[in-house]
Design an enzyme around this catalytic site. Structure first.
Site, PDB file in Angstrom:
ATOM      1  N   GLU A 105     -24.685  26.658 -20.482  1.00 53.86           N
ATOM      2  CA  GLU A 105     -23.743  27.469 -19.708  1.00 53.86           C
ATOM      3  C   GLU A 105     -24.352  27.914 -18.384  1.00 53.86           C
ATOM      4  OE1 GLU A 105     -22.752  30.847 -22.032  1.00 53.86           O
ATOM      5  OE2 GLU A 105     -21.898  29.707 -23.681  1.00 53.86           O
ATOM      6  N   CYS A 349     -23.372  35.787 -22.923  1.00 53.95           N
ATOM      7  CA  CYS A 349     -24.307  34.674 -22.861  1.00 53.95           C
ATOM      8  C   CYS A 349     -24.309  33.884 -24.167  1.00 53.95           C
ATOM      9  CB  CYS A 349     -25.709  35.214 -22.565  1.00 53.95           C
ATOM     10  SG  CYS A 349     -26.932  33.933 -22.355  1.00 53.95           S
TER      11      CYS A 349
END
EC number: 2.1.1.192
Length: 362
Positions: A105, A349
């Site tokens: 990511e 996250c």
């Protein structure tokens, strides 16, 4: 028709080093080995980081022979975008696929002062923080320097369409940056270099959960990069519960390393403190935190946590967040509450990656 597994195996067998992993002096050394003048390195960097071309054929001021040498030696492909989520506040989260099929990511955050990017340094994480989605599934591998660089290049390409630029970055994505120290430093030097994307060192921040030997090493680096510690607790007992790394690197020893860093560099350090309802968010925790940080040149960044379905922690109520902040301020601590971004997308996250992995296993 090739299966995904077969394609990934072929990629592993034929993989060449990424050209984005090379620092300028390494490119110059390679050119010398090829019998080419070293000034070509600056031209190549210009094509990669200023014009951001996607293939060697576009490097029109290089000879055909040199372009062929580059093609035979280095991979110029970056990352494959699997998912791109855009929040109502302009935050964009990218899920990128690597050459071996793993995904990572990267997040673009928009601020009044410019565009900031949050990059990932590992596929997964071995630190095991009990509140973090990044640790789900453990650590798969470290990212190469070029794979970290490629995240910034890809996001910058997306911004090129609106003539914007990445003006700052934080190394706070998936993984523990200091667990991949050499590739981290290679990435930072490439991104910081005037021939690279030329993001100023003081516009870059590296965060660690507290790998003490690397803190001492980082204090000796010649880059004036901002430094942050994921603290999340004011005492060892609570920190060990939230962050198992505290059992290996005790809080008192961590504080000694931090004081060394501050004295050695003269720079202020940031403490990241996530607020977890009923765990670490009470007035007594704030009082204990203020005592812990007394005399340390620092700033505290309070983080209202994002809810992660796989974890049991809940958000601290808004009024409690303000009370925690006030308690610190009343005791002379420099503190702010982090502005929440990407609340309507998978912003925590590791959350988007975890969601994608879950869908793949259905």
């Amino acid at each position: 028709m090739e299966t995904t597994v077969r394609k990934q195996k072929k990629n592993l067998e034929t993989k060449k080093p990424s050209i984005y992993s090379l620092q300028l002096h390494e490119m110059q050394d390679w050119l010398k080995e090829q019998g080419e003048p070293k000034f070509r390195a600056g031209q190549i960097f210009d094509w990669l980081y200023k014009k951001r071309v996607k293939n060697y054929e576009d490097m029109s001021n290089l000879s055909k022979g040199l372009r062929e040498k580059l093609s035979n030696s280095f991979d110029i492909t970056t990352l494959n975008t699997l998912v791109k989520q855009t929040s109502s506040d302009g935050t964009i989260k990218f899920l990128f696929q690597l050459y071996d099929g793993y995904s990572i990511e990267t997040v673009l955050m928009r601020h009044e002062y410019g565009n900031s990017i949050c990059v990932t340094t590992q596929v997964g994480c071995r630190i095991g923080c009990t509140f973090c989605a990044s640790t789900l599934g453990g650590l798969k591998r470290n990212l190469e320097a070029g794979e970290i660089v490629a995240q910034v290049v890809e996001v910058q390409r997306a911004l090129d369409e609106s003539e914007e630029r990445v003006s700052s970055l934080v190394v706070m994505g998936i993984g523990e940056p200091f667990d991949n120290y050499d590739n981290l430093m290679g990435f930072l030097r490439i991104i910081n270099h005037e021939k690279g994307l030329h993001i100023g060192a003081r516009h870059m921040t590296v965060s660690t959960s507290g790998i003490i030997p690397k803190i001492y090493k980082f204090a000796e680096e010649d880059l004036q990069i901002n430094f942050a510690i994921s603290l999340h607790a004011p005492n060892s007992e609570l920190r060990s519960k939230l962050m198992p790394i505290n059992r290996a690197y005790k809080l008192p020893d961590l504080m000694e390393a931090i004081k060394y860093y501050v004295n050695r560099t003269g720079r202020r350090i940031t403490f990241e403190y996530g607020l977890f309802g009923g765990e670490n968010d009470q007035v007594e925790h704030a009082e204990e935190l203020a005592a812990l940080l007394k005399g340390v040149k620092c700033h505290v960044n309070l983080i209202p946590v994002n809810y992660v379905p796989e974890r049991d922690y809940v958000r601290t109520p808004r009024e409690q967040i303000f009370l925690f902040e006030k308690t610190l301020k009343d005791r002379g601590v420099n503190v702010t509450i982090r502005r929440e971004q990407g609340h309507d997308i998978d912003a925590a996250c590791g959350q988007l990656r975890a969601k994608e992995r879950k869908e793949e296993t259905r």
